[in-house]
Design an enzyme around this catalytic site. Sequence first.
Site, PDB file in Angstrom:
ATOM      1  N   ARG A  66       5.457  -0.397   2.838  1.00 14.10           N
ATOM      2  CA  ARG A  66       6.810   0.030   3.164  1.00 14.10           C
ATOM      3  C   ARG A  66       6.796   1.093   4.278  1.00 14.10           C
ATOM      4  NH1 ARG A  66      10.792  -2.092  -0.496  1.00 14.10           N
ATOM      5  NH2 ARG A  66      12.219  -1.054   0.939  1.00 14.10           N
ATOM      6  N   SER A  67       7.440   2.233   4.043  1.00 14.25           N
ATOM      7  CA  SER A  67       7.637   3.182   5.145  1.00 14.25           C
ATOM      8  C   SER A  67       6.382   3.935   5.562  1.00 14.25           C
ATOM      9  CB  SER A  67       8.730   4.185   4.788  1.00 14.25           C
ATOM     10  OG  SER A  67      10.001   3.586   4.890  1.00 14.25           O
ATOM     11  N   ALA A  68       5.289   3.791   4.845  1.00 16.32           N
ATOM     12  CA  ALA A  68       4.037   4.332   5.361  1.00 16.32           C
ATOM     13  C   ALA A  68       3.677   3.672   6.687  1.00 16.32           C
ATOM     14  CB  ALA A  68       2.908   4.141   4.344  1.00 16.32           C
ATOM     15  N   LYS A  70       5.627   3.573   9.130  1.00 12.32           N
ATOM     16  CA  LYS A  70       6.208   4.388  10.196  1.00 12.32           C
ATOM     17  C   LYS A  70       5.174   5.279  10.876  1.00 12.32           C
ATOM     18  CE  LYS A  70      11.033   4.668   8.580  1.00 12.32           C
ATOM     19  NZ  LYS A  70      11.017   3.789   7.398  1.00 12.32           N
TER      20      LYS A  70
END
Length: 386
Positions: A66-68, A70
């Site tokens: 997921r947002s890791a 980014k």
Amino acid sequence: MDVHGTVAEGFERVGEAFARNFTALGERGAALAVYRDGRRVVDLWAGAKDVDGTDPWQRGTAQVVRSATKGVAAAVLLMLHERGALDLDAPVGHYWPEFKAHGKEGVLVRHVLNHRAGLPVLDAPLTPREAYDPLRAAEALAAQTPAWEPGTDHGYHALTYGWLADALVRRVTGRGTGEWIASEIADPLGLDLWVGLPAAQAHRVGRVGPVEGAEPSGALRARPKPSVTEAYADASSLTRRAFAAITPTPDQNDPAFHAAVLPAANGIATADALARFHAALIGPVDGVRLLGPATVERARTEESAGPDRVLVVGTRFGLGYMLHGSASPLLGPGSFGHPGRGGSLGFADPGSGIAFGYVTNGFRRTVTADPRAQSLVRALRACLDA
């Protein structure tokens, strides 16, 4: 629960905390890796790769983080900056002329990284099929009016962050972000990390499913419940609309989701790859270093802080990375990295030389401070203090 792997002397508490997550916090399948000064000191995995518990987790099992993701996307923009291809203080419209419309002339490249662009939502959410088309996503952002004056405040760009970053990468390099990550980051470091999963690697990906664990004890339980939960329940809020920029929400186990390039949300990695990537941000790993010291300092210098217009709670961001704080506790004040909704976490701490990567297929409704990841971070901190 059998825990597999190795733990270097002095890091035994981390191994104990990892095992305890399965008995006390509802963990189902997970892996953890920790590097210190470019050398792996923790390499653990346990549990099941699938939802029903019949397929064991292997060392090479990869997972949606997921947002890791980014943090990996941020490294692309920062590396391009180091190479002289991208000016962080230039308007986004300098590289992407179609973007200069509807009040976005003042959006700078750094505003994409520090969540101050004012574009966390889309007035017309994209379908999954549209979202997987980078050109369509870029068109939607070019046509969007900011939710606030760019540069004046910050709010978490949960999904739009990735499309903004990808549009810049495409216009500067002629390549998509996933392709750039593969050739310039993953291949040199030997990482099992993809943003846009090749079909040949599909068999390695664990299947995500919800888990409910016991509530954590101590300081985490004492902390007030984040108000982001209430904000998300309001369909008209920036919180809900930011996470609904793709509607309906894609199935994390769908091969089409895995194959898409969503640099804010669908990176797939092993724990070792996530930790090794962060290790290479702050120092050489087998002779490869991704960012110079000056760029690391810029990346972890506070650019945004205080009440977050999207996450509601107080957040801290540098250039593309969350910084240590109450919303996302990392190892210490100098740490920078990124959690992923549902549990995953990757970060680096230059002062101690530590790099951390944790992945799980047990999805919990946590956006930042997942109790399982936090138990591992606390144990790691205790090892270093000792």
